[in-house]
Design a protein around this motif. Structure first.
Motif, PDB file in Angstrom:
ATOM      1  N   ILE A  59       0.797  -1.195   0.030  1.00 11.83           N
ATOM      2  CA  ILE A  59       0.053   0.028  -0.128  1.00 11.83           C
ATOM      3  C   ILE A  59       0.861   1.143   0.014  1.00 11.83           C
ATOM      4  O   ILE A  59       1.640   1.421   0.899  1.00 11.83           O
ATOM      5  CB  ILE A  59      -0.967   0.043   1.187  1.00 11.83           C
ATOM      6  CG1 ILE A  59      -1.649  -1.434   1.295  1.00 11.83           C
ATOM      7  CG2 ILE A  59      -1.833   1.297   1.080  1.00 11.83           C
ATOM      8  CD1 ILE A  59      -2.644  -1.651   0.361  1.00 11.83           C
ATOM      9  N   SER A 103       0.327   5.847   3.070  1.00 17.90           N
ATOM     10  CA  SER A 103       0.961   4.795   3.515  1.00 17.90           C
ATOM     11  C   SER A 103       1.853   5.161   4.833  1.00 17.90           C
ATOM     12  O   SER A 103       1.990   4.494   5.653  1.00 17.90           O
ATOM     13  CB  SER A 103       1.974   4.343   2.512  1.00 17.90           C
ATOM     14  OG  SER A 103       2.905   5.221   2.011  1.00 17.90           O
ATOM     15  N   SER A 122      -0.322   4.123   8.027  1.00 17.07           N
ATOM     16  CA  SER A 122      -0.875   2.914   7.848  1.00 17.07           C
ATOM     17  C   SER A 122      -1.366   2.185   9.208  1.00 17.07           C
ATOM     18  O   SER A 122      -2.375   1.482   9.137  1.00 17.07           O
ATOM     19  CB  SER A 122       0.078   1.826   7.193  1.00 17.07           C
ATOM     20  OG  SER A 122       1.276   1.858   8.071  1.00 17.07           O
ATOM     21  N   LEU A 129      -4.699   0.057   8.253  1.00 17.01           N
ATOM     22  CA  LEU A 129      -4.175  -1.462   7.815  1.00 17.01           C
ATOM     23  C   LEU A 129      -4.957  -2.599   8.671  1.00 17.01           C
ATOM     24  O   LEU A 129      -5.479  -3.564   8.273  1.00 17.01           O
ATOM     25  CB  LEU A 129      -2.911  -1.763   7.767  1.00 17.01           C
ATOM     26  CG  LEU A 129      -2.178  -1.449   6.679  1.00 17.01           C
ATOM     27  CD1 LEU A 129      -0.770  -1.924   6.236  1.00 17.01           C
ATOM     28  CD2 LEU A 129      -3.012  -1.476   5.209  1.00 17.01           C
ATOM     29  N   PRO A 145       2.574  -2.009   4.173  1.00 21.01           N
ATOM     30  CA  PRO A 145       2.843  -0.379   3.874  1.00 21.01           C
ATOM     31  C   PRO A 145       4.029  -0.383   2.937  1.00 21.01           C
ATOM     32  O   PRO A 145       4.888  -0.966   3.012  1.00 21.01           O
ATOM     33  CB  PRO A 145       2.894   0.455   5.036  1.00 21.01           C
ATOM     34  CG  PRO A 145       3.198  -0.501   6.283  1.00 21.01           C
ATOM     35  CD  PRO A 145       3.009  -1.792   5.698  1.00 21.01           C
TER      36      PRO A 145
END
Ligand code: BGC
Length: 248
Positions: free
Chosen positions: A204, A209, A212, A216, A228
């Motif tokens: 990602i 990111s 994250s 996430l 990430p």
């Protein structure tokens, strides 16, 4: 060996010489604001300022946020001025830069190349997909480390919409979505991409990111590992230089 990398983004045009052995910037990067509207001539002015700042005279790799074929021709412009479509960007930039050799690549493909060689995807075999969440959604697909360019998975259809109009980080800001709500949309999107490609790994990327840890853990039910990006801000610059070195 060094090659100059330039990342053309919605807000800034950033560049620096890249040390290709380390996959990192050889000097601190220099940035100018992206002109509005971001027309080919206006962006070329910005690119020239960035490259001239370093007195660079060697090859240059540049990213572009749309489909780019042959390291040269712009085919789509979802989030930039439509006058880019069918522009020979290699000829445009090269003539602005006094004839320096130029390669142009999709922004997500550039970020992916950097991540797969020097970041979160290093040493990973099989199918790896990097997705950048920013103004749009960019994608880079790798099979055993080899890029399949211009995949444009941000424009998959999701519940009757262009996916990037539902799940980019710009949409999160524009619609003031909570992290939970946005993560739910990203999960639906990843689920769809996973159904099509069954990757081993999702990376990602994009500005989001860096955050994250906020989202996430909210994404569930995806078989692939999700991590990430590691190079974050410099991935585009590094990847553009790498593609230029490969003679794309
Ligand atoms: C474009 C892609 C680009 C992505 C991220 C999308 O709208 O179609 O080419 O990689 O945005 O900038």
């Amino acid at each position: 060996m060094q090659i100059f990398g330039v990342d053309i983004g919605g807000s800034g045009i950033k560049g620096a010489p890249v040390d290709l052995d380390r996959g990192d910037l050889a000097k601190e990067r220099f940035k100018v604001l992206t002109p509005r509207p971001a027309t080919p001539e206006g962006v070329a002015d910005g690119v020239q300022q960035v490259v001239d700042h370093f007195g660079w005279t060697g090859p240059v790799g540049l990213t572009f946020p749309g489909v780019v074929t042959g390291g040269s021709t712009i085919r789509t412009a979802a989030n930039v001025d439509k006058s880019w479509i069918d522009t020979d960007a290699r000829a445009l930039f090269s003539s602005r830069l006094g004839g320096l050799p130029v390669t142009v690549v999709n922004d997500a493909d550039a970020a992916g190349v950097a991540e797969v060689n020097f970041g979160a995807g290093r040493g990973r075999r099989g199918t790896v997909i990097l997705l950048t969440f920013g103004t749009g959604i960019g994608s880079a697909l790798f099979i055993d480390g080899t890029l399949v360019p211009n995949t444009e998975l941000g424009h998959l259809e999701l519940h009757g919409h262009d996916a990037e109009k539902r799940a980019s980080s710009k949409v999160k800001d524009d619609e003031e979505l909570t992290w939970e709500h946005w993560a739910h949309r990203v999960q639906k999107y990843l689920d769809h991409v996973e159904m099509l490609f069954s990757p081993e790994l999702f990376i990602i990327g994009g500005g989001v990111s860096r955050k994250s840890q906020k989202f996430l853990h909210l994404i569930e039910g995806i078989r692939a590992e999700i991590v990430p990006a590691q190079l974050q801000n410099n991935a585009g610059i590094v990847g553009a230089a790498m593609r230029a070195a490969e003679g794309e």
